[in-house]
Motif scaffolding. Sequence first.
Motif, mmCIF file in Angstrom:
data_model
loop_
_atom_site.group_PDB
_atom_site.id
_atom_site.type_symbol
_atom_site.label_atom_id
_atom_site.label_comp_id
_atom_site.label_asym_id
_atom_site.label_seq_id
_atom_site.Cartn_x
_atom_site.Cartn_y
_atom_site.Cartn_z
ATOM 1 N N PHE A 152 0.810 -1.216 0.000
ATOM 2 C CA PHE A 152 0.000 0.000 0.000
ATOM 3 C C PHE A 152 0.845 1.270 0.000
ATOM 4 O O PHE A 152 0.299 2.372 -0.025
ATOM 5 C CB PHE A 152 -0.915 0.008 1.232
ATOM 6 C CG PHE A 152 -1.871 -1.147 1.269
ATOM 7 C CD1 PHE A 152 -3.031 -1.135 0.511
ATOM 8 C CD2 PHE A 152 -1.596 -2.264 2.038
ATOM 9 C CE1 PHE A 152 -3.903 -2.202 0.537
ATOM 10 C CE2 PHE A 152 -2.463 -3.338 2.073
ATOM 11 C CZ PHE A 152 -3.622 -3.311 1.313
ATOM 12 N N SER A 153 2.152 1.121 0.000
ATOM 13 C CA SER A 153 3.011 2.297 0.103
ATOM 14 C C SER A 153 3.154 2.988 -1.250
ATOM 15 O O SER A 153 3.143 2.356 -2.301
ATOM 16 C CB SER A 153 4.399 1.896 0.615
ATOM 17 O OG SER A 153 5.058 1.051 -0.313
ATOM 18 N N GLY A 154 3.254 4.310 -1.204
ATOM 19 C CA GLY A 154 3.558 5.080 -2.390
ATOM 20 C C GLY A 154 2.454 5.223 -3.408
ATOM 21 O O GLY A 154 2.707 5.687 -4.520
ATOM 22 N N ILE A 155 1.211 4.851 -3.070
ATOM 23 C CA ILE A 155 0.120 4.944 -4.045
ATOM 24 C C ILE A 155 -1.010 5.845 -3.548
ATOM 25 O O ILE A 155 -2.074 5.888 -4.149
ATOM 26 C CB ILE A 155 -0.441 3.552 -4.409
ATOM 27 C CG1 ILE A 155 -0.985 2.826 -3.188
ATOM 28 C CG2 ILE A 155 0.628 2.710 -5.096
ATOM 29 C CD1 ILE A 155 -1.689 1.514 -3.528
ATOM 30 N N GLY A 156 -0.783 6.535 -2.463
ATOM 31 C CA GLY A 156 -1.808 7.424 -1.933
ATOM 32 C C GLY A 156 -3.011 6.708 -1.365
ATOM 33 O O GLY A 156 -4.120 7.255 -1.352
ATOM 34 N N ALA A 176 3.953 4.405 9.024
ATOM 35 C CA ALA A 176 2.894 5.394 8.868
ATOM 36 C C ALA A 176 3.424 6.822 8.868
ATOM 37 O O ALA A 176 2.748 7.722 8.368
ATOM 38 C CB ALA A 176 1.870 5.227 9.987
ATOM 39 N N ALA A 177 4.619 7.038 9.401
ATOM 40 C CA ALA A 177 5.186 8.386 9.402
ATOM 41 C C ALA A 177 5.368 8.921 7.989
ATOM 42 O O ALA A 177 5.288 10.134 7.758
ATOM 43 C CB ALA A 177 6.514 8.391 10.149
ATOM 44 N N ASP A 178 5.600 8.024 7.031
ATOM 45 C CA ASP A 178 5.792 8.419 5.633
ATOM 46 C C ASP A 178 4.536 8.248 4.787
ATOM 47 O O ASP A 178 4.556 8.534 3.590
ATOM 48 C CB ASP A 178 6.928 7.600 5.009
ATOM 49 C CG ASP A 178 8.273 7.864 5.661
ATOM 50 O OD1 ASP A 178 8.521 9.026 6.055
ATOM 51 O OD2 ASP A 178 9.068 6.918 5.777
ATOM 52 N N GLU A 179 3.461 7.756 5.401
ATOM 53 C CA GLU A 179 2.230 7.459 4.653
ATOM 54 C C GLU A 179 1.035 8.042 5.409
ATOM 55 O O GLU A 179 0.472 7.414 6.297
ATOM 56 C CB GLU A 179 2.064 5.942 4.495
ATOM 57 C CG GLU A 179 3.110 5.277 3.617
ATOM 58 C CD GLU A 179 2.868 5.537 2.132
ATOM 59 O OE1 GLU A 179 1.775 6.035 1.772
ATOM 60 O OE2 GLU A 179 3.777 5.221 1.330
ATOM 61 N N PRO A 180 0.618 9.257 5.059
ATOM 62 C CA PRO A 180 -0.482 9.876 5.810
ATOM 63 C C PRO A 180 -1.797 9.124 5.706
ATOM 64 O O PRO A 180 -2.703 9.351 6.521
ATOM 65 C CB PRO A 180 -0.591 11.273 5.183
ATOM 66 C CG PRO A 180 0.074 11.170 3.857
ATOM 67 C CD PRO A 180 1.156 10.152 4.018
ATOM 68 N N GLY A 181 -1.934 8.229 4.740
ATOM 69 C CA GLY A 181 -3.164 7.447 4.625
ATOM 70 C C GLY A 181 -3.194 6.202 5.479
ATOM 71 O O GLY A 181 -4.204 5.494 5.506
ATOM 72 N N PHE A 182 -2.113 5.911 6.196
ATOM 73 C CA PHE A 182 -2.057 4.713 7.035
ATOM 74 C C PHE A 182 -2.694 4.989 8.400
ATOM 75 O O PHE A 182 -2.344 5.962 9.076
ATOM 76 C CB PHE A 182 -0.620 4.255 7.234
ATOM 77 C CG PHE A 182 -0.014 3.539 6.056
ATOM 78 C CD1 PHE A 182 -0.643 3.503 4.823
ATOM 79 C CD2 PHE A 182 1.217 2.900 6.187
ATOM 80 C CE1 PHE A 182 -0.077 2.839 3.736
ATOM 81 C CE2 PHE A 182 1.793 2.240 5.108
ATOM 82 C CZ PHE A 182 1.147 2.205 3.889
ATOM 83 N N HIS A 183 -3.598 4.107 8.807
ATOM 84 C CA HIS A 183 -4.276 4.188 10.094
ATOM 85 C C HIS A 183 -4.262 2.804 10.737
ATOM 86 O O HIS A 183 -4.043 1.795 10.059
ATOM 87 C CB HIS A 183 -5.728 4.655 9.923
ATOM 88 C CG HIS A 183 -5.857 5.989 9.283
ATOM 89 N ND1 HIS A 183 -5.632 6.200 7.937
ATOM 90 C CD2 HIS A 183 -6.193 7.201 9.800
ATOM 91 C CE1 HIS A 183 -5.815 7.484 7.658
ATOM 92 N NE2 HIS A 183 -6.157 8.104 8.757
#
Length: 253
Positions: A152-156, A176-183
Amino acid sequence: MTAFSAERLIGDLAVTLDLDVLIGAYPDRDGPPGTPATVLGTLAEHRVAAGAVASLRAALFDTASGNDEVLALAAEDARVVPVGTVDLRDPIGAAAEIDRLAAAPVRAIRLFPDEQNVEAGFPSVRHVARRAAAHGLAVLTGGDVRRFWRPFSGIGATVVFLDTHFYHLGDFLVAAADEPGFHTSTRLLNSPNALELVASHLGADRMVFGSRTPHAETAVPLLRLATGGLSPDAVAAVAGGTARRLLGLGAAS
């Protein structure tokens, strides 16, 4: 000595949306039948106003009919927010089902990699992740976050990791620090400071309440949320505010 009372400790905490609710049963393990009436009754008993509901039939047997069951249930009961399911063992069919669900009142899809014996590195997972992101659908996924963050990384993508264990919380925090869409769901964040760590490193709005009713104890994540050190605004976000935002539902009435 005063007897322990989870209800007393939970107090008047109310959840506006539980993002981890299932209907149906696992045929290979003991557990409740998971009928819609009993599942929704359990949520009501615990002051959970609504559930993002997925079908075990869709995950284990027949994707389309299981998804249609959830859509029909949502049309009859406003407490049900329908969540679609796809079969990761069939990436072509999964993509087509995502297209179908995106045209229906579905705002999230749920992945069952453990139940379907699919690993994070399988091409099907990345394929499904991209298709869901292209439709703007949130993804609710099981699996070990230490592996399942990668497709799921790098695809918004907007993703909720349903099985983040407090033993693996550090890995979630750095991913998640690099992926604002991660919860992350709070279901397994039961260490004394897990919720507070997420709030301090990422913000409380990166957590959502999940119980896995009826196949886990609904009271456990409620108890942790009610007795933690989060502010009232943070508790409200975890207890449904963030989940409703992720699914485009607006504030609870």
